[in-house]
Every structure is written in structure tokens, then in C-alpha cells.
Design an enzyme around this catalytic site. Structure first.
Site, short mmCIF file in Angstrom:
data_model
loop_
_atom_site.label_atom_id
_atom_site.label_comp_id
_atom_site.label_asym_id
_atom_site.label_seq_id
_atom_site.Cartn_x
_atom_site.Cartn_y
_atom_site.Cartn_z
N LYS A 218 0.84 -1.20 0.00
CA LYS A 218 0.00 0.00 0.00
C LYS A 218 0.88 1.26 0.00
O LYS A 218 2.09 1.18 0.15
CB LYS A 218 -0.95 -0.03 1.22
CG LYS A 218 -1.92 -1.23 1.22
CD LYS A 218 -2.78 -1.29 -0.01
CE LYS A 218 -4.06 -2.12 0.12
NZ LYS A 218 -3.91 -3.56 0.31
C1 LIG Z 1 -5.16 -4.50 0.82
C2 LIG Z 1 -6.62 -4.57 0.82
C3 LIG Z 1 -7.34 -5.08 1.91
C4 LIG Z 1 -6.76 -5.83 3.05
O1 LIG Z 1 -5.73 -5.30 3.68
P1 LIG Z 1 -4.65 -6.22 4.45
O2 LIG Z 1 -3.95 -5.21 5.27
O3 LIG Z 1 -3.79 -6.84 3.39
O4 LIG Z 1 -5.38 -7.23 5.26
C5 LIG Z 1 -8.72 -4.99 1.88
N1 LIG Z 1 -9.36 -4.47 0.85
C6 LIG Z 1 -8.71 -3.99 -0.23
C7 LIG Z 1 -9.49 -3.42 -1.33
C8 LIG Z 1 -7.32 -4.05 -0.29
O5 LIG Z 1 -6.69 -3.60 -1.38
#
Ligand SMILES: *Cc1c(COP(=O)(O)O)cnc(C)c1O
Length: 392
Positions: A218
Site C-alpha cells: 500500500k
Molecule cells: C489490501 C486490501 C485489503 C486488506 O488489507 P490487508 O492489510 O492486506 O489485510 C482490503 N481491501 C482492499 C481493497 C485491499 O486492497
């Protein structure tokens, strides 16, 4: 003509990307400040969930996003799960959710024993299409004092999860109007959209409750991590309670008043996050610059279109996306393969949730836009560093 399309896409990418290979889809930007904060955390001895780092990180997120209450969690998925429980999602409720999303969004609904009910996307935002959703509910749901019921399944439809796809804000005002009309609670999956705003307000703070992710890919990463955002104090308190094994204040005794979860973020991750948040304005500037360069590189290419969010300046441009024209959808694997051979880590969109065998029985509205987009989306390397601006 179509062979030409593949090579002109590769050429356009080469023109604006640095020469080093391979280029991953998204890499974290880490530097001295991250090392300093983590070092301070280790020296303090507070590496687990107690201690000042998590509080500081939560305050920093609150300040940045404008959310009144922030609960830091081990990841975005756990944040979503706890947020859904906090708003009262129970077994056999239905929760409207985009089919075009990462599997975690739908998983969090299933963890509650609830049923994901898939909704279509809007081509302009890649998020929930409010008009199509409203028409669909008019045809397939009955209204009641406490909200709509799915005519076909007889189950209550309690909430709508909105996801800001690839960082681009969904049309929240129109979506909220539909949700209000149907008495549905809006939850925002803002996992991809830290730094993105909708009409000046930070994504994740527009619905009743929202979540962020700080996963390794992210825009801001804590290694693994997430956060719940809410303005409602009672809701935030409930979410925090569920994330800390539902332990009640009983002095030295261990008393728990519900089946809770061990979902709190460790300090060492929060320390990393503090350094990363300090970097966010520079990361956003780099992202915007990279998106502008891609837009320019693809401007002259017939047969594909670089996705531009409706308000370019309010998106964090987490992932850059090229969308092949319908006529060239069959070349998707060729495009992905040619980029991969060149060391350019491009990826398709997720398999739409309703096309996964695990959701074969899940209720859904007609999903023509999601089905079409999923055959045509090419996500391109989007690390902030690729913009060539100084970051660390
Ligand atoms: C990355 C992501 C998540 C989950 O996040 P994690 O920290 O990997 O558990 C949920 N929804 C979307 C759309 C994502 O891109």
C-alpha cells in the site's frame, strides 16, 4: 494492428520508467526515518501493543484523515471484520459489496457469518455504481422500517461496503443518497486510498465507519497493519473492545464479555507507520507525477485508455491502470506477458468475486461493467520512487 498495440504499450512504459529491472507492481519507500523510529521503539522496550507508539500512530492518522477516532489493527482485513461486527453485522445478514475488489473485502463479511451480495461498478470511478444499485434494489428488495429485505432470499440487507478502487474515490455523495433512501449503513474499505479525498474529505471518513490498510504494497506500509476510522465514539469503542479480546476493565483480573479478537497493531509496526506518515505528502506528490507521466505516455495509443479518475488531484493514484478497448480485450494476456518479459511487473485486475467458486451461490445484481473491466484492466508498476523525484 493488435500486435502493434502490445508493442506500443511496452514502448510507452519503457519511455517513462527507469531502466532498472525487474520493476515490481508496488514497493515500499523506506529510509533513515523508518530505521530511527523502529530503533527508538526497540530501545524503549515497548515492542508489543502496549506503550506510546500505537497511541501516537493513531493520533497521527486521526490528524491526517480528520477521523475523530482511530483504532490501529494488525491488518486491513481484521479492521474490516471488526468494523462490520461493530456496526452490528450478524449471521445471515446480507452485505452489499463490489464484485471488483480484493478478496479480503468479501472475506470479512463471511467471517461475520453474513452473506456478500455483489454489486456492479461504475466505469468512471471503478467503484460502486449508485444509479445501477438503486435500480436493482427497487426491483429486488422490499423496504421496511428497519431496512430492505432481499425478495429472493428473505434475508436482511444491512450494509453496503464501498471500496475506493486503486485509490480512486467512489462517488460517495450519490452512494450515500442511495444508502439513506434504503436505510443501509455505509462502510468504507479505504484500504487502497490513504491520501485520497472526496470533495475535500478523506476517504474512509465519509461513511459510518471506514478502514485503512498498511500492507507492504500500500502507499504507506507498517509491514502489516490497518486501522478503523469512525467519528461515532461508541462505535469506535466497540471496535477497539473487539480488537483487544473484549477484555473489560476489572483491575488485575482477566474478564472478557464477548468472543473478542487479538487484532491490535504491535508498537514496532506503529513506529514504522509514524515514519511513513511523515513521508506521505512526498509520496502523494510522486504518485501524482507518475500518473501524469503515464497519462501522457498513453495519450497517443489507439486501442487502450489510461484510467483517469474524475478528480485527478484528489486521488492518491495508488495503482496506475490501463484499460484495453473492448475490441482488444482478447489481447490482455499478450499485453501482460510482453510487459512481464520486459521486466515490467504489470498485473490484471482481481478475478471478480462472483466468478470465484467460493461465491458461486452468492446473491448478485447483473454485473456487466465488472465483467467487462476485469477482462481489460492492466495495472502498471506504481511505486512512488518510479516518478524520479527525491523521496528519502
Ligand atoms: C489490501 C486490501 C485489503 C486488506 O488489507 P490487508 O492489510 O492486506 O489485510 C482490503 N481491501 C482492499 C481493497 C485491499 O486492497
Amino acid at each position: 494492428m493488435t500486435a502493434d498495440l502490445v508493442s506500443s504499450i511496452v514502448t510507452a512504459c519503457r519511455r517513462i520508467l527507469p531502466a532498472r529491472r525487474p520493476l515490481a507492481l508496488h514497493e515500499p519507500t523506506l529510509g533513515e526515518e523508518e530505521r530511527r523510529q523502529v530503533d527508538e521503539c526497540i530501545r524503549s522496550g515497548w515492542i508489543s501493543t502496549a506503550g506510546p507508539f500505537v497511541d501516537r500512530f493513531e493520533s497521527a492518522i486521526g490528524e491526517y484523515t480528520g477521523a475523530r477516532h482511530v483504532v490501529a489493527t494488525v491488518n486491513g482485513t481484521s479492521a474490516l471484520h471488526a468494523a462490520l461486527l461493530a456496526i452490528g453485522i450478524e449471521a445471515d445478514d446480507e452485505v452489499l459489496v463490489p464484485s471488483l475488489t480484493f478478496v479480503a473485502t468479501a472475506n470479512a463479511i463471511s467471517y461475520c457469518g453474513a452473506v456478500p451480495h455483489f454489486v456492479d461498478a461504475c466505469p468512471q470511478t471503478l467503484g460502486v455504481d449508485p444509479a445501477a444499485l438503486n435500480d436493482y434494489l427497487s426491483d429486488s428488495a422490499t423496504t421496511g422500517e428497519s431496512g430492505p429485505t432481499n425478495r429472493a432470499t428473505g434475508r436482511r440487507i444491512k450494509a453496503l461496503v464501498v471500496m475506493h478502487t486503486f485509490g480512486h474515490p467512489a462517488d460517495m455523495e450519490a452512494i450515500q443518497a442511495v444508502a439513506d433512501r434504503w436505510r443501509i449503513v455505509v462502510v468504507e474499505d479505504a484500504a487502497e486510498s490513504l491520501g485520497s479525498k472526496y470533495r475535500g474529505r478523506h476517504t474512509g471518513t465519509l461513511g459510518r465507519i471506514g478502514v485503512l490498510s498498511f500492507n507492504g504494497n500500500k502507499i504507506v506500509s507498517t509491514g502489516g497493519g490497518g486501522a478503523i476510522l469512525a467519528d461515532d465514539e461508541r462505535l469506535a469503542r466497540q471496535a477497539r473492545h473487539l480488537c483487544t479480546t473484549a477484555r473489560v476493565d476489572a483491575g488485575l483480573r482477566f474478564v472478557h464479555d464477548a468472543i473478542g479478537y487479538n487484532y491490535r497493531l504491535p508498537s514496532i509496526n506503529a513506529a514504522l507507520g509514524l515514519a511513513q506518515l511523515g513521508r506521505l505528502p512526498a509520496l502523494l506528490a510522486a504518485k501524482r507525477a507518475l500518473a501524469a507521466r503515464y497519462a501522457d505516455a498513453f495519450a497517443g495509443i489507439a486501442g487502450a485508455c489510461f484510467f483517469r479518475p474524475t478528480d485527478f488531484d484528489e486521488s492518491n493514484h495508488w495503482l496506475n491502470t490501463l484499460i484495453l478497448d473492448e475490441a482488444h480485450a482478447e489481447r490482455l494476456d499478450d499485453v501482460l506477458g510482453a510487459l512481464e518479459s520486459d521486466g515490467i511487473g504489470a498485473r490484471p485486475a482481481w478475478t471478480p468475486m462472483h466468478q470465484l467458486a467460493i461465491h458461486a451461490q452468492a446473491p448478485r445484481m447483473p454485473l456487466p461493467v465488472v465483467e467487462s473491466l476485469a477482462r481489460r484492466i492492466v495495472n502498471l508498476p506504481s511505486s512512488p520512487e518510479l516518478a524520479g523525484l527525491p523521496l528519502v
